[in-house]
Design a protein around this motif. Structure first.
Motif, short mmCIF file in Angstrom:
data_model
loop_
_atom_site.label_atom_id
_atom_site.label_comp_id
_atom_site.label_asym_id
_atom_site.label_seq_id
_atom_site.Cartn_x
_atom_site.Cartn_y
_atom_site.Cartn_z
N ASP A 1 28.55 36.19 -151.74
CA ASP A 1 26.92 36.34 -153.21
C ASP A 1 25.71 37.17 -152.72
N GLY A 2 26.41 38.76 -152.10
CA GLY A 2 24.90 39.48 -151.56
C GLY A 2 24.93 39.62 -150.43
N GLY A 3 23.79 40.34 -148.85
CA GLY A 3 23.62 41.11 -147.95
C GLY A 3 23.42 40.25 -147.09
N PHE A 4 24.24 40.68 -146.17
CA PHE A 4 24.15 39.70 -144.75
C PHE A 4 24.07 40.51 -143.87
N ILE A 5 23.35 39.99 -142.42
CA ILE A 5 24.12 40.90 -141.59
C ILE A 5 25.12 39.74 -140.59
N ALA A 6 26.09 40.77 -139.76
CA ALA A 6 26.63 39.72 -138.74
C ALA A 6 26.65 40.58 -137.72
N ALA A 7 25.82 39.66 -136.48
CA ALA A 7 26.22 39.85 -135.42
C ALA A 7 27.04 39.64 -134.43
N ALA A 8 27.44 40.57 -133.49
CA ALA A 8 28.35 40.22 -132.31
C ALA A 8 27.89 40.56 -130.94
N ASN A 9 29.14 40.08 -130.10
CA ASN A 9 28.45 40.07 -129.03
C ASN A 9 29.36 41.51 -128.31
N THR B 1 30.82 57.32 -144.25
CA THR B 1 31.47 56.07 -144.06
C THR B 1 29.66 55.02 -144.40
N ASN B 2 29.16 56.13 -144.34
CA ASN B 2 27.28 54.72 -144.63
C ASN B 2 26.96 54.04 -143.61
N MET B 3 27.51 55.00 -142.22
CA MET B 3 26.89 53.78 -141.51
C MET B 3 25.47 54.09 -140.99
N ILE B 4 24.93 53.39 -140.04
CA ILE B 4 23.12 53.79 -140.19
C ILE B 4 22.58 54.24 -138.63
N PRO B 5 22.02 55.34 -138.81
CA PRO B 5 21.97 54.90 -137.10
C PRO B 5 20.79 55.53 -136.58
N VAL B 6 20.47 54.68 -135.29
CA VAL B 6 19.78 53.87 -134.70
C VAL B 6 19.12 54.93 -132.90
N ASP B 7 18.05 55.55 -133.86
CA ASP B 7 16.84 56.05 -132.83
C ASP B 7 16.03 55.07 -131.34
N ARG B 8 16.77 54.68 -130.48
CA ARG B 8 16.49 53.78 -129.50
C ARG B 8 15.04 54.46 -128.87
N GLY B 9 14.82 53.48 -128.65
CA GLY B 9 13.14 53.55 -127.92
C GLY B 9 12.77 54.65 -127.61
N SER B 10 12.26 55.24 -130.01
CA SER B 10 11.23 55.68 -129.98
C SER B 10 10.91 55.31 -131.57
N ALA B 11 10.13 56.06 -132.28
CA ALA B 11 9.08 56.47 -133.34
C ALA B 11 9.89 55.52 -134.80
N GLU C 1 17.35 48.82 -146.28
CA GLU C 1 17.55 48.97 -147.41
C GLU C 1 19.16 48.39 -148.21
N GLU C 2 20.11 48.82 -146.71
CA GLU C 2 21.42 48.30 -147.08
C GLU C 2 21.64 46.82 -147.08
N LEU C 3 21.07 45.72 -147.22
CA LEU C 3 20.77 44.60 -146.89
C LEU C 3 20.65 43.85 -148.67
N GLY C 4 19.10 44.94 -149.15
CA GLY C 4 18.66 44.40 -149.92
C GLY C 4 19.56 45.02 -151.59
N GLY C 5 20.77 46.02 -150.86
CA GLY C 5 21.84 46.28 -152.43
C GLY C 5 22.73 46.20 -151.52
N GLY C 6 22.75 45.08 -150.99
CA GLY C 6 23.74 43.46 -150.93
C GLY C 6 25.13 43.85 -150.46
N ALA C 7 24.64 44.78 -149.01
CA ALA C 7 25.23 45.18 -148.19
C ALA C 7 25.61 44.49 -146.58
N CYS C 8 26.85 44.65 -146.03
CA CYS C 8 26.54 43.78 -144.63
C CYS C 8 26.63 44.53 -143.41
N VAL C 9 25.34 44.72 -142.60
CA VAL C 9 25.17 45.65 -141.94
C VAL C 9 25.70 44.76 -140.38
N ALA C 10 26.18 44.86 -139.62
CA ALA C 10 26.85 44.47 -138.28
C ALA C 10 26.44 45.38 -137.33
#
Length: 251
Positions: free
Chosen positions: A39-47, A89-99, A110-119
């Motif tokens: 019933d809403g967005g959530f974060i899925a965290a895996a090894n 597929t609307n994946m999210i880019p991560v700029d590591r080690g930078s501003a 923002e994705e989570l606020g829209g009800g998505a699952c961020v993995a």
């Protein structure tokens, strides 16, 4: 539970290709889907043990009716083929080690606020633990979770390294390998929401998430997890030595 039905045509097309391929290589044992919010967005965290478990992670979520948005290295988004897939597929880019990393976290929020699952793979890269246990994580997940106040569901997976060994280049698709994926109850971070997001708070949040993932993984492996997580910061030369470890073989 029915599989996800993404709006993206490319996402649906890729799923039609990738799902049968994964089923041909993996003899899945999925559990814990009742812990995934509906019933809403959530974060899925895996090894994170091998490059292939990005697919086993997404496959598990997708076939439980969830459309995951994965945080991936920004450099991949400019690659000729992979970049097209990630963007489409609307994946999210991560700029590591930078501003610019802050923009990645904002996009995830923002994705989570829209009800998505961020993995997310909290470790940020393949574990360097010699026995493939989760290592000390980054803090990006904690920032997203404490800002959005949405559930963090721990997920453990084990067996993908039998298909594609850690740091391996060539998969071993046959015979099909046993791959276990298990979701657990959301990690309680509610007492941290109103605290300043300083290093101590972020570390406490991440410790709870990684402890939950590690406990699930210990169940899958039927082994005792190490008392302390491997910390790459304390082993600055380990990047050079990592290739000396053979891939993990499972009976």
């Amino acid at each position: 539970m029915p599989i996800a039905r993404p709006e993206s045509r490319l996402y649906r097309l890729i799923a039609k290709i990738v799902r049968p391929t994964m089923f041909s290589m993996c003899r899945y044992e999925w559990s814990g889907s009742e812990n995934l919010p509906t019933d809403g967005g959530f974060i899925a965290a895996a090894n994170h043990v091998t490059e292939l478990d990005a697919l086993t992670f997404v496959h598990y979520l997708f076939d439980q009716g969830v459309e995951p948005r994965v945080l991936a290295k920004s450099s991949l988004f400019t690659a000729p083929v992979v970049g097209t897939v990630l963007r489409g597929t609307n994946m999210i880019p991560v700029d590591r080690g930078s501003a610019a990393a802050a923009r990645s976290l904002q996009r995830a929020g923002e994705e989570l606020g829209g009800g998505a699952c961020v993995a997310i793979f909290p470790e940020g890269t393949l574990t360097r633990d010699p026995d493939c246990w989760p290592m000390e994580p980054k803090t990006g997940l904690a920032r997203i979770a404490l800002t959005t106040r949405l559930p963090v569901v721990p997920i453990a997976q084990w067996g993908a390294a039998d298909v594609l060994p850690r740091y391996g280049k060539l998969p071993r698709p046959f015979p099909r390998k046993r791959v276990q994926v298990k979701g657990g109850p959301a990690v309680d971070l509610s007492d941290l929401y109103d605290r300043p997001q300083d290093a101590a708070t972020l570390r406490e949040a991440m410790n709870r998430v990684m402890d939950a993932i590690t406990a699930l993984l210990a169940e899958l492996r039927d082994e005792q997890a190490p008392e302390h997580r491997f910390d790459l910061r304390k082993h600055p030369d380990y990047e050079v030595k990592k290739m000396s470890y053979p891939p993990v073989e499972r009976p």
